[in-house]
Scaffold this motif. Sequence first.
Motif, short mmCIF file in Angstrom:
data_model
loop_
_atom_site.label_atom_id
_atom_site.label_comp_id
_atom_site.label_asym_id
_atom_site.label_seq_id
_atom_site.Cartn_x
_atom_site.Cartn_y
_atom_site.Cartn_z
N ARG A 95 -1.91 25.95 26.34
CA ARG A 95 -3.10 26.79 26.33
C ARG A 95 -2.81 28.05 25.51
N PHE A 96 -3.81 28.50 24.75
CA PHE A 96 -3.67 29.71 23.95
C PHE A 96 -4.61 30.78 24.51
N ASP A 97 -4.01 31.87 25.00
CA ASP A 97 -4.78 32.96 25.58
C ASP A 97 -4.66 34.20 24.70
N ILE A 98 -5.66 35.05 24.80
CA ILE A 98 -5.61 36.36 24.17
C ILE A 98 -5.88 37.39 25.27
N ILE A 99 -5.04 38.40 25.32
CA ILE A 99 -5.24 39.49 26.27
C ILE A 99 -5.46 40.76 25.46
N GLY A 100 -6.63 41.35 25.63
CA GLY A 100 -6.98 42.59 24.95
C GLY A 100 -6.92 43.74 25.94
N ILE A 101 -6.23 44.81 25.56
CA ILE A 101 -6.08 45.96 26.45
C ILE A 101 -6.52 47.21 25.70
N LEU A 102 -7.39 47.97 26.32
CA LEU A 102 -7.83 49.24 25.77
C LEU A 102 -7.29 50.34 26.67
N LEU A 103 -6.49 51.23 26.07
CA LEU A 103 -5.87 52.34 26.81
C LEU A 103 -6.54 53.66 26.45
N HIS A 104 -6.52 54.58 27.40
CA HIS A 104 -6.97 55.94 27.10
C HIS A 104 -5.99 56.52 26.09
N PRO A 105 -6.48 57.15 25.01
CA PRO A 105 -5.58 57.61 23.95
C PRO A 105 -4.56 58.67 24.38
N GLU A 106 -4.85 59.45 25.43
CA GLU A 106 -3.93 60.49 25.84
C GLU A 106 -3.13 60.12 27.08
N THR A 107 -3.80 59.56 28.09
CA THR A 107 -3.12 59.27 29.35
C THR A 107 -2.54 57.87 29.40
N HIS A 108 -2.98 57.00 28.50
CA HIS A 108 -2.60 55.58 28.46
C HIS A 108 -3.00 54.83 29.72
N GLU A 109 -4.00 55.35 30.41
CA GLU A 109 -4.60 54.64 31.53
C GLU A 109 -5.35 53.43 30.99
N VAL A 110 -5.28 52.31 31.71
CA VAL A 110 -5.98 51.10 31.27
C VAL A 110 -7.48 51.30 31.49
N LEU A 111 -8.22 51.31 30.39
CA LEU A 111 -9.67 51.43 30.46
C LEU A 111 -10.33 50.07 30.56
N GLU A 112 -9.72 49.09 29.91
CA GLU A 112 -10.29 47.74 29.90
C GLU A 112 -9.19 46.72 29.65
N LEU A 113 -9.22 45.64 30.40
CA LEU A 113 -8.32 44.51 30.17
C LEU A 113 -9.18 43.26 30.12
N SER A 114 -9.13 42.57 29.01
CA SER A 114 -9.90 41.33 28.84
C SER A 114 -8.93 40.18 28.67
N HIS A 115 -9.09 39.15 29.49
CA HIS A 115 -8.24 37.97 29.39
C HIS A 115 -9.11 36.78 28.98
N TYR A 116 -8.82 36.25 27.80
CA TYR A 116 -9.55 35.11 27.29
C TYR A 116 -8.66 33.88 27.43
N GLU A 117 -8.88 33.11 28.49
CA GLU A 117 -8.14 31.86 28.67
C GLU A 117 -8.70 30.83 27.70
N ASN A 118 -7.82 29.99 27.17
CA ASN A 118 -8.25 28.99 26.19
C ASN A 118 -9.08 29.66 25.09
N ALA A 119 -8.56 30.75 24.57
CA ALA A 119 -9.29 31.55 23.58
C ALA A 119 -9.60 30.77 22.32
N PHE A 120 -8.73 29.83 21.98
CA PHE A 120 -8.95 29.00 20.80
C PHE A 120 -8.15 27.72 20.94
N LEU A 121 -8.53 26.73 20.16
CA LEU A 121 -7.81 25.47 20.10
C LEU A 121 -7.10 25.37 18.77
N PRO A 122 -5.94 24.71 18.72
CA PRO A 122 -5.28 24.56 17.43
C PRO A 122 -6.13 23.68 16.52
#
Length: 143
Positions: A95-122
Amino acid sequence: MALHNDIGKFGEDIAANFLEQKRLKIRERNWRLGHLEMDIIAEDKHTIVFAEVKTRTTLFGDKTPAAYVDEAKKRHIVAAANAYVKHHRIEKAVRFDIIGILLHPETHEVLELSHYENAFLPPVRTVGGNPFGGKWEKKPRRW
């Protein structure tokens, strides 16, 4: 180490913890073979997961961190996964997953975490010079 490398490593730590919370066992982090590289390789009982992690502190327009995985990067991920599976003789579903993480630019607090399971097929490739010439025909059997 450059700031973007620190942010990338921090994002990979977050992603690895996230996958462990989903009951996946982390096999490898930052696996390399020649020019091939994978951020995280994880598994469960039936599946091996190749995860690409994209961490950002800012967004450009509406482009999410995961949107930075383009077709060339996907081909690179598939090549790395193929090498890993062959090298370790793995016989599980892939399985190919993509995990996208958006951090606050100063505190590096996680603002958003997106997990795309089976994001693409070969991509599926056909073998050149096949006897079918790209056309399938049903021919009667001769006994």
